[in-house]
Design a protein around this motif. Structure first.
Motif, PDB file in Angstrom:
ATOM      1  N   SER A   1       1.337  -1.198  -0.177  1.00 51.97           N
ATOM      2  CA  SER A   1      -0.061   0.188   0.204  1.00 51.97           C
ATOM      3  C   SER A   1       0.768   1.207  -0.399  1.00 51.97           C
ATOM      4  O   SER A   1       2.205   1.446  -0.309  1.00 51.97           O
ATOM      5  N   GLY A   2       0.247   2.716   0.290  1.00 50.94           N
ATOM      6  CA  GLY A   2       1.155   3.525  -0.064  1.00 50.94           C
ATOM      7  C   GLY A   2       1.637   4.160  -1.073  1.00 50.94           C
ATOM      8  O   GLY A   2       1.453   3.633  -1.983  1.00 50.94           O
ATOM      9  N   LEU A   3       2.715   4.345  -1.207  1.00 49.63           N
ATOM     10  CA  LEU A   3       3.457   4.872  -2.653  1.00 49.63           C
ATOM     11  C   LEU A   3       3.798   3.856  -3.222  1.00 49.63           C
ATOM     12  O   LEU A   3       4.586   2.423  -2.991  1.00 49.63           O
ATOM     13  N   ASP A   4       4.006   4.237  -4.619  1.00 52.56           N
ATOM     14  CA  ASP A   4       4.520   2.673  -5.403  1.00 52.56           C
ATOM     15  C   ASP A   4       6.221   2.971  -5.815  1.00 52.56           C
ATOM     16  O   ASP A   4       6.557   3.737  -5.249  1.00 52.56           O
ATOM     17  N   TRP A   5       7.058   1.690  -6.449  1.00 58.19           N
ATOM     18  CA  TRP A   5       7.937   1.704  -6.287  1.00 58.19           C
ATOM     19  C   TRP A   5       8.981   3.020  -6.816  1.00 58.19           C
ATOM     20  O   TRP A   5       9.590   3.249  -6.714  1.00 58.19           O
ATOM     21  N   PRO A   6       8.236   3.649  -8.654  1.00 54.53           N
ATOM     22  CA  PRO A   6       9.433   4.428  -8.971  1.00 54.53           C
ATOM     23  C   PRO A   6       9.056   5.888  -7.836  1.00 54.53           C
ATOM     24  O   PRO A   6      10.115   6.295  -7.510  1.00 54.53           O
ATOM     25  N   THR A   7       8.098   5.715  -7.040  1.00 56.57           N
ATOM     26  CA  THR A   7       8.240   7.019  -6.521  1.00 56.57           C
ATOM     27  C   THR A   7       8.832   6.478  -4.886  1.00 56.57           C
ATOM     28  O   THR A   7      10.001   7.872  -4.698  1.00 56.57           O
ATOM     29  N   ARG A   8       9.227   5.894  -4.834  1.00 55.19           N
ATOM     30  CA  ARG A   8       9.786   5.256  -3.628  1.00 55.19           C
ATOM     31  C   ARG A   8      11.354   5.396  -3.850  1.00 55.19           C
ATOM     32  O   ARG A   8      12.363   5.625  -3.519  1.00 55.19           O
ATOM     33  N   TYR A   9      11.510   4.960  -4.826  1.00 50.83           N
ATOM     34  CA  TYR A   9      13.405   4.595  -5.955  1.00 50.83           C
ATOM     35  C   TYR A   9      13.411   6.276  -6.084  1.00 50.83           C
ATOM     36  O   TYR A   9      14.501   6.416  -5.778  1.00 50.83           O
ATOM     37  N   LYS A  10      12.911   7.359  -6.203  1.00 56.28           N
ATOM     38  CA  LYS A  10      13.129   8.313  -6.360  1.00 56.28           C
ATOM     39  C   LYS A  10      13.296   9.208  -5.489  1.00 56.28           C
ATOM     40  O   LYS A  10      14.198  10.097  -4.901  1.00 56.28           O
ATOM     41  N   ILE A  11      12.534   8.753  -4.262  1.00 51.31           N
ATOM     42  CA  ILE A  11      13.071   9.451  -2.917  1.00 51.31           C
ATOM     43  C   ILE A  11      14.392   9.151  -2.116  1.00 51.31           C
ATOM     44  O   ILE A  11      15.208   9.518  -1.568  1.00 51.31           O
ATOM     45  N   ILE A  12      14.512   7.127  -2.362  1.00 46.88           N
ATOM     46  CA  ILE A  12      15.621   6.756  -1.777  1.00 46.88           C
ATOM     47  C   ILE A  12      16.918   7.604  -3.237  1.00 46.88           C
ATOM     48  O   ILE A  12      17.940   7.238  -2.291  1.00 46.88           O
ATOM     49  N   GLU A  13      16.899   7.543  -4.019  1.00 54.24           N
ATOM     50  CA  GLU A  13      17.646   8.367  -5.496  1.00 54.24           C
ATOM     51  C   GLU A  13      17.862   9.752  -4.241  1.00 54.24           C
ATOM     52  O   GLU A  13      19.578  10.073  -4.240  1.00 54.24           O
ATOM     53  N   GLY A  14      17.157  11.046  -4.027  1.00 53.29           N
ATOM     54  CA  GLY A  14      17.282  12.142  -3.779  1.00 53.29           C
ATOM     55  C   GLY A  14      17.557  12.080  -1.752  1.00 53.29           C
ATOM     56  O   GLY A  14      18.757  13.589  -2.176  1.00 53.29           O
ATOM     57  N   ILE A  15      17.614  11.095  -1.281  1.00 56.19           N
ATOM     58  CA  ILE A  15      18.287  10.703   0.034  1.00 56.19           C
ATOM     59  C   ILE A  15      19.760  10.831  -0.085  1.00 56.19           C
ATOM     60  O   ILE A  15      20.578  11.240   0.503  1.00 56.19           O
ATOM     61  N   CYS A  16      20.274   9.885  -1.180  1.00 53.08           N
ATOM     62  CA  CYS A  16      21.758   9.681  -1.304  1.00 53.08           C
ATOM     63  C   CYS A  16      22.001  10.635  -2.011  1.00 53.08           C
ATOM     64  O   CYS A  16      23.213  11.551  -1.179  1.00 53.08           O
ATOM     65  N   TYR A  17      21.962  11.557  -2.930  1.00 49.23           N
ATOM     66  CA  TYR A  17      22.230  12.486  -3.513  1.00 49.23           C
ATOM     67  C   TYR A  17      22.012  13.274  -2.254  1.00 49.23           C
ATOM     68  O   TYR A  17      23.453  14.659  -2.183  1.00 49.23           O
ATOM     69  N   GLY A  18      21.146  14.331  -1.412  1.00 46.83           N
ATOM     70  CA  GLY A  18      21.972  15.090  -0.931  1.00 46.83           C
ATOM     71  C   GLY A  18      22.742  15.046   0.594  1.00 46.83           C
ATOM     72  O   GLY A  18      23.480  15.190   0.565  1.00 46.83           O
ATOM     73  N   LEU A  19      22.681  13.161   0.465  1.00 50.02           N
ATOM     74  CA  LEU A  19      24.074  12.614   1.976  1.00 50.02           C
ATOM     75  C   LEU A  19      24.811  12.524   1.102  1.00 50.02           C
ATOM     76  O   LEU A  19      26.246  13.563   1.825  1.00 50.02           O
ATOM     77  N   HIS A  20      25.133  12.913  -0.331  1.00 47.90           N
ATOM     78  CA  HIS A  20      26.203  13.064  -1.402  1.00 47.90           C
ATOM     79  C   HIS A  20      27.399  14.326  -0.966  1.00 47.90           C
ATOM     80  O   HIS A  20      27.890  14.355  -0.897  1.00 47.90           O
ATOM     81  N   TYR A  21      26.369  15.348  -0.953  1.00 41.28           N
ATOM     82  CA  TYR A  21      26.245  16.769  -0.928  1.00 41.28           C
ATOM     83  C   TYR A  21      26.877  16.911   0.586  1.00 41.28           C
ATOM     84  O   TYR A  21      28.272  17.781   0.303  1.00 41.28           O
TER      85      TYR A  21
END
Length: 340
Positions: A143-163
């Motif tokens: 339920s809740g978020l679909d996979w493309p949205t979850r992947y987008k969230i994972i990706e963005g968190i990783c980019y933010g931490l890399h910064y």
């Protein structure tokens, strides 16, 4: 005819200008736009304070974070947040718009007498993220978020931490990375926030600390036990979050007694079942490969041995498929970490 001008017009122009540097803002103005910090304006409450909805005269909305005066590290947390936010500019980092630091005297009764006491107010004005924090959306994968949205969230968190770790002048440790400190914009783009516990690394890229001010469940073993912390401490937190976004819980092999291979297959089977039920869905294998890669990255990140965790750069390369993500340490199956 133009509308009646306000003495705060220039402030509102500054707040609406995305290229503007954060400025000091008067307490009276922040009381005005939050209706004196009224309960109906509360956006959220956390360990460090309350966030209110601030409504500007032009209809724009900002978030006003009021730090709790009762916090033992009240002054330190406020200073940390302002200093870090002032220099951080990235799509996956919440933008600081302004701050308020005011002290005034108040007459109070103490031991049967009236005395004057200093009262300090510390507030931060931040960009408003309408979808709130990530912890509101993490649920079972069915339920809740679909996979493309979850992947987008994972990706963005990783980019933010890399910064934070790589792209700033001095590496910044967040030290309280968790879903409640990740906000989502209209397009579900994640942005890291709450830098009250953050620290700049020294030349040795380590910090000696006895602090345990983070959040149990997301703290690395070395941080939890008051040992030396490095960027790898944030990487552990990242791994827990990745698992939580994929699965809807913080479970992983070191906790459940299953091997990393069994864990990966069980999680993939659940997602195959969910994705297969979607009408007109045609990219099952492509998405499953993406899910598998994210699971493997998460497992590498939560390795109890700090030296075996990847760097933020390695994590981003694995996400992009530039580096392999299949070298999950089998020792994960025999390690147990206290996650509450």
């Amino acid at each position: 005819m133009g509308g009646k001008s306000s003495k705060y017009d220039n402030l509102e122009i500054m707040l609406g200008d995305q290229s503007s540097e954060p400025h000091s803002l008067p307490l009276k103005y922040l009381k005005k736009i939050t209706n004196s910090s009224s309960d109906e304006r509360v956006l959220g409450r956390g360990g460090s304070g309350v966030v209110y909805k601030g409504e500007l005269s032009n209809g724009e909305v900002i978030a006003v974070k009021k730090l709790e005066r009762s916090l033992p590290s009240f002054e330190k947390q406020f200073t940390n947040e302002v200093y870090h936010f002032m220099k951080l500019r990235h799509p996956n980092i919440v933008r600081l718009l302004g701050y308020c630091y005011e002290t005034h005297n108040v007459c109070l009764q103490h031991n049967g007498k009236y005395v004057f006491a200093e009262m300090s107010e510390r507030l931060l004005c931040l960009e408003y993220l309408p979808n709130g924090s990530l912890d509101r959306y993490i649920s079972d994968e069915s339920s809740g978020l679909d996979w493309p949205t979850r992947y987008k969230i994972i990706e963005g968190i990783c980019y933010g931490l890399h910064y934070l770790h790589v792209e700033t002048h001095n590496p910044v440790l967040h030290l309280d990375l968790k879903p409640a400190n990740i906000l989502l914009d209209n397009g579900m783009l994640p942005k890291l926030t709450d830098f009250g516990l953050s620290r700049l690394l020294d030349q040795q890229q380590t910090i000696c600390t006895s602090s345990r001010e983070g959040t149990i469940g997301y703290m690395s073993p070395e941080y939890l036990h008051g040992d030396i912390v490095t960027t790898k401490s944030d990487i552990f937190s990242l791994g827990v979050i990745i698992m939580e976004v994929i699965r809807g819980d913080r479970d992983y092999p070191g906790l459940g007694g299953t091997s990393s291979e069994e864990f990966t297959e069980l999680t993939l089977d659940k997602w195959r079942n969910v994705l297969g039920k979607a009408r007109g869905y045609t990219s099952l294998e492509v998405d499953c490969q993406q899910i598998k890669r994210c699971i493997q990255i998460g497992l590498l990140c939560v390795n109890p041995e700090r030296a075996r965790r990847p760097t933020a750069t390695k994590v981003v390369k694995m996400l992009q498929g530039i580096s392999e993500a299949n070298q999950v340490d089998n020792l994960m199956a025999v390690h147990r970490i206290c996650i509450c």
